[in-house]
Scaffold this motif. Sequence first.
Motif, PDB file in Angstrom:
ATOM      1  N   VAL A 272       0.829  -1.207   0.000  1.00  0.00           N
ATOM      2  CA  VAL A 272       0.000   0.000   0.000  1.00  0.00           C
ATOM      3  C   VAL A 272       0.864   1.258   0.000  1.00  0.00           C
ATOM      4  CG1 VAL A 272      -1.731   1.305   1.289  1.00  0.00           C
ATOM      5  CG2 VAL A 272      -1.938  -1.182   1.088  1.00  0.00           C
ATOM      6  N   ILE A 273       1.969   1.230   0.722  1.00  0.00           N
ATOM      7  CA  ILE A 273       2.860   2.395   0.742  1.00  0.00           C
ATOM      8  C   ILE A 273       3.405   2.682  -0.656  1.00  0.00           C
ATOM      9  CG2 ILE A 273       5.111   3.213   1.546  1.00  0.00           C
ATOM     10  CD1 ILE A 273       4.461   1.854   4.241  1.00  0.00           C
ATOM     11  N   ALA A 274       3.767   1.633  -1.390  1.00  0.00           N
ATOM     12  CA  ALA A 274       4.254   1.829  -2.762  1.00  0.00           C
ATOM     13  C   ALA A 274       3.190   2.494  -3.627  1.00  0.00           C
ATOM     14  CB  ALA A 274       4.668   0.490  -3.370  1.00  0.00           C
ATOM     15  N   GLN A 275       1.926   2.084  -3.452  1.00  0.00           N
ATOM     16  CA  GLN A 275       0.840   2.683  -4.230  1.00  0.00           C
ATOM     17  C   GLN A 275       0.627   4.144  -3.837  1.00  0.00           C
ATOM     18  OE1 GLN A 275       1.069  -0.268  -6.204  1.00  0.00           O
ATOM     19  NE2 GLN A 275      -0.856   0.681  -6.813  1.00  0.00           N
ATOM     20  N   LEU A 276       0.687   4.431  -2.549  1.00  0.00           N
ATOM     21  CA  LEU A 276       0.510   5.807  -2.079  1.00  0.00           C
ATOM     22  C   LEU A 276       1.621   6.715  -2.602  1.00  0.00           C
ATOM     23  CD1 LEU A 276      -0.571   5.123   1.617  1.00  0.00           C
ATOM     24  CD2 LEU A 276      -2.008   6.095  -0.193  1.00  0.00           C
ATOM     25  N   LYS A 277       2.846   6.210  -2.608  1.00  0.00           N
ATOM     26  CA  LYS A 277       3.960   6.997  -3.134  1.00  0.00           C
ATOM     27  C   LYS A 277       3.758   7.294  -4.619  1.00  0.00           C
ATOM     28  CE  LYS A 277       8.163   5.730  -2.120  1.00  0.00           C
ATOM     29  NZ  LYS A 277       9.327   4.820  -1.917  1.00  0.00           N
ATOM     30  N   ALA A 278       3.302   6.295  -5.367  1.00  0.00           N
ATOM     31  CA  ALA A 278       3.078   6.485  -6.803  1.00  0.00           C
ATOM     32  C   ALA A 278       1.986   7.519  -7.047  1.00  0.00           C
ATOM     33  CB  ALA A 278       2.709   5.155  -7.457  1.00  0.00           C
ATOM     34  N   VAL A 279       0.905   7.437  -6.273  1.00  0.00           N
ATOM     35  CA  VAL A 279      -0.190   8.398  -6.414  1.00  0.00           C
ATOM     36  C   VAL A 279       0.290   9.807  -6.079  1.00  0.00           C
ATOM     37  CG1 VAL A 279      -2.397   9.137  -5.415  1.00  0.00           C
ATOM     38  CG2 VAL A 279      -2.047   6.739  -6.040  1.00  0.00           C
ATOM     39  N   GLY A 280       0.968   9.944  -4.945  1.00  0.00           N
ATOM     40  CA  GLY A 280       1.442  11.258  -4.523  1.00  0.00           C
ATOM     41  C   GLY A 280       2.405  11.875  -5.514  1.00  0.00           C
ATOM     42  N   PHE A 281       3.326  11.067  -6.020  1.00  0.00           N
ATOM     43  CA  PHE A 281       4.292  11.592  -6.981  1.00  0.00           C
ATOM     44  C   PHE A 281       3.595  12.028  -8.266  1.00  0.00           C
ATOM     45  CE2 PHE A 281       7.137  11.287 -10.576  1.00  0.00           C
ATOM     46  CZ  PHE A 281       8.244  11.997 -10.136  1.00  0.00           C
ATOM     47  N   THR A 282       2.654  11.219  -8.750  1.00  0.00           N
ATOM     48  CA  THR A 282       1.953  11.554  -9.990  1.00  0.00           C
ATOM     49  C   THR A 282       1.189  12.861  -9.850  1.00  0.00           C
ATOM     50  OG1 THR A 282       1.703   9.192 -10.470  1.00  0.00           O
ATOM     51  CG2 THR A 282       0.332  10.715 -11.734  1.00  0.00           C
ATOM     52  N   LEU A 283       0.490  13.022  -8.729  1.00  0.00           N
ATOM     53  CA  LEU A 283      -0.253  14.262  -8.496  1.00  0.00           C
ATOM     54  C   LEU A 283       0.681  15.470  -8.484  1.00  0.00           C
ATOM     55  CD1 LEU A 283      -2.683  13.055  -5.673  1.00  0.00           C
ATOM     56  CD2 LEU A 283      -3.339  13.734  -7.996  1.00  0.00           C
ATOM     57  N   ALA A 284       1.800  15.339  -7.782  1.00  0.00           N
ATOM     58  CA  ALA A 284       2.722  16.464  -7.663  1.00  0.00           C
ATOM     59  C   ALA A 284       3.414  16.762  -8.988  1.00  0.00           C
ATOM     60  CB  ALA A 284       3.756  16.175  -6.579  1.00  0.00           C
ATOM     61  N   TYR A 285       3.956  15.726  -9.619  1.00  0.00           N
ATOM     62  CA  TYR A 285       4.719  15.929 -10.852  1.00  0.00           C
ATOM     63  C   TYR A 285       3.831  16.477 -11.969  1.00  0.00           C
ATOM     64  CZ  TYR A 285       7.643  15.006 -14.912  1.00  0.00           C
ATOM     65  OH  TYR A 285       8.363  15.150 -16.080  1.00  0.00           O
ATOM     66  N   SER A 286       2.723  15.788 -12.226  1.00  0.00           N
ATOM     67  CA  SER A 286       1.847  16.226 -13.309  1.00  0.00           C
ATOM     68  C   SER A 286       1.219  17.575 -12.996  1.00  0.00           C
ATOM     69  CB  SER A 286       0.752  15.184 -13.558  1.00  0.00           C
ATOM     70  OG  SER A 286      -0.091  15.579 -14.624  1.00  0.00           O
ATOM     71  N   GLY A 287       0.811  17.778 -11.745  1.00  0.00           N
ATOM     72  CA  GLY A 287       0.179  19.039 -11.381  1.00  0.00           C
ATOM     73  C   GLY A 287       1.100  20.230 -11.553  1.00  0.00           C
ATOM     74  N   ILE A 288       2.336  20.101 -11.087  1.00  0.00           N
ATOM     75  CA  ILE A 288       3.285  21.219 -11.153  1.00  0.00           C
ATOM     76  C   ILE A 288       3.713  21.506 -12.588  1.00  0.00           C
ATOM     77  CG2 ILE A 288       5.613  21.957 -10.511  1.00  0.00           C
ATOM     78  CD1 ILE A 288       5.168  20.399  -7.851  1.00  0.00           C
ATOM     79  N   ILE A 289       4.111  20.459 -13.313  1.00  0.00           N
ATOM     80  CA  ILE A 289       4.567  20.673 -14.694  1.00  0.00           C
ATOM     81  C   ILE A 289       3.416  21.178 -15.562  1.00  0.00           C
ATOM     82  CG2 ILE A 289       5.640  19.634 -16.718  1.00  0.00           C
ATOM     83  CD1 ILE A 289       7.473  19.880 -14.301  1.00  0.00           C
ATOM     84  N   SER A 290       2.217  20.653 -15.347  1.00  0.00           N
ATOM     85  CA  SER A 290       1.064  21.113 -16.130  1.00  0.00           C
ATOM     86  C   SER A 290       0.792  22.587 -15.877  1.00  0.00           C
ATOM     87  CB  SER A 290      -0.179  20.285 -15.780  1.00  0.00           C
ATOM     88  OG  SER A 290      -0.009  18.930 -16.130  1.00  0.00           O
ATOM     89  N   ALA A 291       0.880  23.013 -14.617  1.00  0.00           N
ATOM     90  CA  ALA A 291       0.650  24.423 -14.292  1.00  0.00           C
ATOM     91  C   ALA A 291       1.662  25.320 -15.007  1.00  0.00           C
ATOM     92  CB  ALA A 291       0.733  24.629 -12.782  1.00  0.00           C
ATOM     93  N   ILE A 292       2.914  24.896 -15.009  1.00  0.00           N
ATOM     94  CA  ILE A 292       3.954  25.674 -15.693  1.00  0.00           C
ATOM     95  C   ILE A 292       3.662  25.762 -17.189  1.00  0.00           C
ATOM     96  CG2 ILE A 292       6.402  25.703 -16.325  1.00  0.00           C
ATOM     97  CD1 ILE A 292       6.952  24.381 -13.573  1.00  0.00           C
ATOM     98  N   LEU A 293       3.277  24.637 -17.780  1.00  0.00           N
ATOM     99  CA  LEU A 293       3.007  24.620 -19.220  1.00  0.00           C
ATOM    100  C   LEU A 293       1.803  25.483 -19.579  1.00  0.00           C
ATOM    101  CD1 LEU A 293       3.660  20.857 -20.081  1.00  0.00           C
ATOM    102  CD2 LEU A 293       5.176  22.812 -20.414  1.00  0.00           C
ATOM    103  N   PHE A 294       0.746  25.420 -18.770  1.00  0.00           N
ATOM    104  CA  PHE A 294      -0.414  26.275 -19.039  1.00  0.00           C
ATOM    105  C   PHE A 294      -0.017  27.751 -18.992  1.00  0.00           C
ATOM    106  CE2 PHE A 294      -3.257  22.629 -17.781  1.00  0.00           C
ATOM    107  CZ  PHE A 294      -4.008  22.612 -18.948  1.00  0.00           C
ATOM    108  N   LYS A 295       0.788  28.114 -18.008  1.00  0.00           N
ATOM    109  CA  LYS A 295       1.211  29.510 -17.880  1.00  0.00           C
ATOM    110  C   LYS A 295       2.073  29.944 -19.061  1.00  0.00           C
ATOM    111  CE  LYS A 295      -0.582  31.003 -13.988  1.00  0.00           C
ATOM    112  NZ  LYS A 295      -1.500  32.180 -13.973  1.00  0.00           N
ATOM    113  N   VAL A 296       2.969  29.066 -19.491  1.00  0.00           N
ATOM    114  CA  VAL A 296       3.838  29.393 -20.627  1.00  0.00           C
ATOM    115  C   VAL A 296       3.010  29.590 -21.894  1.00  0.00           C
ATOM    116  CG1 VAL A 296       5.616  28.473 -22.171  1.00  0.00           C
ATOM    117  CG2 VAL A 296       5.896  28.286 -19.687  1.00  0.00           C
ATOM    118  N   VAL A 297       2.090  28.671 -22.149  1.00  0.00           N
ATOM    119  CA  VAL A 297       1.243  28.788 -23.341  1.00  0.00           C
ATOM    120  C   VAL A 297       0.390  30.046 -23.270  1.00  0.00           C
ATOM    121  CG1 VAL A 297      -0.639  27.714 -24.637  1.00  0.00           C
ATOM    122  CG2 VAL A 297       1.223  26.305 -23.751  1.00  0.00           C
TER     123      VAL A 297
END
Length: 493
Positions: free
Chosen positions: A439-464
């Motif tokens: 379960v910890i491995a799954q939680l880490k994967a979920v947390g990382f995906t939310l953070a990575y995709s959320g942050i990079i997506s925000a930067i890309l939206f702002k740049v565009v």
Amino acid sequence: MKLETYMKRGIAAGAVLALSALPALAQAAAAPAPVPNKGDTTWMLISTILVLLMTIPGLALFYGGLVRSKNMLSVLTQILATVCMVSLIWVFYGYSLAFTGGGSLNDFVGGFDKAFLKGITPDSTAATFSNGVVIHELVYMAFQMTFACITPALIVGAFAERVKFSAIMVFIALWVTLVYFPMAHMVWYWGGPDAIGAAAKAVAAATDEAAKKVATAKLDEIKADAGMIFKWGALDFAGGTVVHINAGIAGLVGCLIIGKRIGYGRDLLAPHSLTMTMIGAALLWVGWFGFNAGSNLEANGTAVLALVNTFVATAAAGFSWLIIEWAIKGKPSLLGLASGVVAGLVAVTPASGFAGPMGSIVLGLVAGAACFFACTTIKNAFGYDDSLDVFGVHCIGGIIGAIATGILVNPALGGVGIADYEAKPGEMVVAAYEFGPAVIAQLKAVGFTLAYSGIISAILFKVVDLVIGLRVPQEQEREGLDIASHGERAYNL
């Protein structure tokens, strides 16, 4: 998954010379390399077509029916154009970034060794999850291409009816490059069962400490040649993190940055054709059998399990949403039923090849209820305009499914267990299940995906937004994007 051809070598006894006192001579001969099975090839070809069907026309019709008639054609155009553009990007460099070694960046992304499909021929093979079983690399590449196409297409539903077509195209090109390809690499890239099995055999066959040390180092090297999230031990059979959480959080970020539609919360912004939406949902369900069962890469019992789980979890989620909505609002709606169906498909995606059917039904019931409240109570409480509930269905459903996978894989709950390719080199055995680490491995994967995709997506939206602008002018939004952006109408009645 890393794609290689793994050679096995054996020793064939040489013929003993008749009437001779000479010792027997052994002649080394290479065993034939594994070749693709025609049944597996056929199944992967069908699965590839089914996943493409999910996007065009499935997702296009599902989304198109949910918008107002003046924006129907714009949604169809955005999704079809996304498929065309991402398909080209995928064969140019996307496949290579996702499924080759990345050197010093290998934890996060691959390299360009197979850019423009360099070195891939009709004879090239890709590893599966079974020792000694391979499929054609071209069909594996094409199958994964359909995943790369549908993921960014999901995002556009979050800010439908108000974004420039040019902005969507530029954002998606950047997003698949900087978010999707790295996520696919981190979750799905590994050395394959034959490479691990061969290295483990070498360790077992070592006759002294020096040889064992060398063999162990080689085994560790092969195991280290994998994406970061894969090495964490996180399980994602068909894309709970890579596709749904990834797209869902990007959609939420996008709708927050872009802002609400004109009249949101004041005017009626009802779907113009629930008939189209129901047809789209049905096509998604049918195509999803290729999405989930095809992710097994072989036509065997696990593919059948994934298909059954996809069937029953989806039915449970659709029914769950329907009953809850009926109880709360007094009437069951087709929109709710179709949304519940998609929520079930999303939730079972990461668990489809790991859970048992009864566990999948429970997962579907929970996902249908949770996504209903995410798309109603939570959305209304925070007031964001996620036009087509990309976050509420895909991100929330993906999170529930990803975490549940770490639980439902437990054989005691009907799951198949976690594969171990080292304990019995050359064969896959089921490792002992441990709740905490799983379960910890799954939680880490979920947390990382939310953070990575959320942050990079925000930067890309702002740049565009800074470079070309994200949103259409108000007069064009009021007129509708069909005419304003494309000069056409979906309906000429």
